[in-house]
Design an enzyme around this catalytic site. Structure first.
Site, PDB file in Angstrom:
ATOM      1  N   THR A  49      64.404  50.580  68.857  1.00 20.01           N
ATOM      2  CA  THR A  49      64.346  51.909  69.459  1.00 20.01           C
ATOM      3  C   THR A  49      65.122  52.922  68.634  1.00 20.01           C
ATOM      4  O   THR A  49      64.828  54.113  68.667  1.00 20.01           O
ATOM      5  CB  THR A  49      64.888  51.861  70.897  1.00 20.01           C
ATOM      6  OG1 THR A  49      64.272  50.775  71.597  1.00 20.01           O
ATOM      7  CG2 THR A  49      64.602  53.143  71.652  1.00 20.01           C
ATOM      8  N   TYR A 138      67.789  38.034  68.300  1.00 18.88           N
ATOM      9  CA  TYR A 138      66.793  38.979  68.805  1.00 18.88           C
ATOM     10  C   TYR A 138      65.427  38.318  68.661  1.00 18.88           C
ATOM     11  O   TYR A 138      64.861  38.254  67.578  1.00 18.88           O
ATOM     12  CB  TYR A 138      66.877  40.273  68.001  1.00 18.88           C
ATOM     13  CG  TYR A 138      66.017  41.416  68.484  1.00 18.88           C
ATOM     14  CD1 TYR A 138      65.396  41.412  69.733  1.00 18.88           C
ATOM     15  CD2 TYR A 138      65.856  42.547  67.685  1.00 18.88           C
ATOM     16  CE1 TYR A 138      64.632  42.472  70.157  1.00 18.88           C
ATOM     17  CE2 TYR A 138      65.085  43.623  68.095  1.00 18.88           C
ATOM     18  CZ  TYR A 138      64.477  43.583  69.329  1.00 18.88           C
ATOM     19  OH  TYR A 138      63.715  44.653  69.746  1.00 18.88           O
ATOM     20  N   LYS A 166      68.784  38.282  72.919  1.00 15.19           N
ATOM     21  CA  LYS A 166      67.924  39.297  73.523  1.00 15.19           C
ATOM     22  C   LYS A 166      66.518  38.722  73.469  1.00 15.19           C
ATOM     23  O   LYS A 166      65.912  38.602  72.405  1.00 15.19           O
ATOM     24  CB  LYS A 166      67.999  40.630  72.771  1.00 15.19           C
ATOM     25  CG  LYS A 166      67.081  41.697  73.364  1.00 15.19           C
ATOM     26  CD  LYS A 166      67.113  42.983  72.546  1.00 15.19           C
ATOM     27  CE  LYS A 166      66.122  43.999  73.126  1.00 15.19           C
ATOM     28  NZ  LYS A 166      66.063  45.244  72.332  1.00 15.19           N
ATOM     29  N   ILE A 207      68.672  44.526  78.088  1.00 11.02           N
ATOM     30  CA  ILE A 207      68.862  45.500  77.018  1.00 11.02           C
ATOM     31  C   ILE A 207      67.633  46.385  77.059  1.00 11.02           C
ATOM     32  O   ILE A 207      66.528  45.949  76.766  1.00 11.02           O
ATOM     33  CB  ILE A 207      69.050  44.821  75.656  1.00 11.02           C
ATOM     34  CG1 ILE A 207      70.335  43.978  75.676  1.00 11.02           C
ATOM     35  CG2 ILE A 207      69.115  45.864  74.537  1.00 11.02           C
ATOM     36  CD1 ILE A 207      70.574  43.172  74.413  1.00 11.02           C
TER      37      ILE A 207
END
EC number: 4.3.3.7
Length: 307
Positions: A49, A138, A166, A207
């Site tokens: 992001t 991730y 995540k 998250i």
């Protein structure tokens, strides 16, 4: 996991740009303080992001330095350092480890070259063994083209320098990881629509991208859950879910930046190859988010987009 124990609603924060596409640290500070004041209790900086593929090495270092100063220890800060080159990941993570205020490194499952499970274990073990910062896996197969298996996540959870994951996969896989992880290993969903269910299943939290624009509602949802008010928590998640999906109806982070700009946060445009929304796309996003017509162009949205 100490710093992450109380971090249930973390924001994967955007990188604001000015009209010349330079990073706007004043707008970043304003947005960060607002989110903390309204219930976000952790951040990923320099993630998907945050448009990390469009940032140079030096920009990332400067961004992380400024962000560490902005947050100033109030909540945990996770900085993106991963790549599909193990040696470069190690070198960059150790560089970031020297920055005050960075607590964890977010290391993505290597994209494009698509290692198998043994390769993933070797990559993350090599990084974790060689860096001076706890790392967070991730796992986002929709972007990397390859998925770390649930069993592999559990195996890596026992490494003393791998603090969390995540996880952007199914709830069933999230549930397996929560059940079998090392007790000191934190689990976060990276899927906004899973935020409530993940917490109920025993994950540490989310998250989030949607917490930029719906931080009040997401904070209320979790707080309602903790009070045992399951009806309110469920109602909020049901209200949020279609809006969370809408923030990804065009390449991210262009939708969330469009909303933030309309709210007065002035986070600017996206860098190529991600384009800002055109007028037709804005109308479609307004409809999907149940916003007034032309509000994204007029930039007259309130800070609280709740019912």
């Amino acid at each position: 996991m100490t710093l992450l124990q109380n971090a249930d609603l973390m924001t994967a924060i955007v990188t604001p740009f000015d009209d010349e596409e330079n990073i706007d640290y004043g707008r970043l500070e304003y947005l960060t303080n607002y989110l903390i004041e309204h219930g976000s209790n952790g951040f990923v900086i320099g993630g998907t992001t945050g448009e990390t593929p469009e940032l140079t090495h030096d920009e990332k270092i400067e961004l992380y330095q400024h962000f560490g100063e902005i947050v100033n220890g109030r909540v945990p800060v996770i900085a993106g350092t991963g790549s599909n080159n193990t040696k470069e990941t190690i070198a960059f993570t150790n560089e970031v480890a020297q920055i005050n205020g960075i607590d964890y490194a977010l290391v993505v499952v290597p994209p494009y070259n698509k290692p198998n499970q043994r390769g993933m274990v070797a990559h993350f073990t090599a990084v974790a063994d060689s860096v001076d910062l706890p790392i967070i896996i991730y796992n986002i197969p929709g972007r990397t083209g390859v998925k770390m298996a649930q069993e592999t996540v559990v195996e890596l959870s026992h490494h003393q320098n791998i603090a969390a994951v995540k996880q952007c996969t199914s709830l069933e896989e999230l549930e397996y990881i929560v059940e079998h992880r090392d007790p000191d290993f934190a689990v976060f969903t990276g899927e906004d629509a899973q935020a409530l269910t993940a917490r109920v299943l025993g994950a540490n939290g989310v998250i989030s991208v949607a917490s930029h624009t719906y931080v009040d509602q997401m904070r209320q949802m979790y707080d309602s859950l903790y009070r045992g008010d399951y009806q309110t928590a469920g109602k909020l998640q049901r209200w949020l879910t279609p809006r969370m999906a809408a923030l990804f109806m065009f390449p991210s982070p262009s939708p969330v930046k469009a909303v933030l700009n309309a709210q007065g946060f002035n986070v600017g445009s996206c860098r190529l190859p991600i384009l800002p929304l055109n007028e037709e796309e804005k109308r479609k996003l307004e409809t999907a988010l149940s916003l007034p017509t032309n509000s994204l162009t007029a930039k007259n949205l309130p800070l609280n987009l709740g019912e």
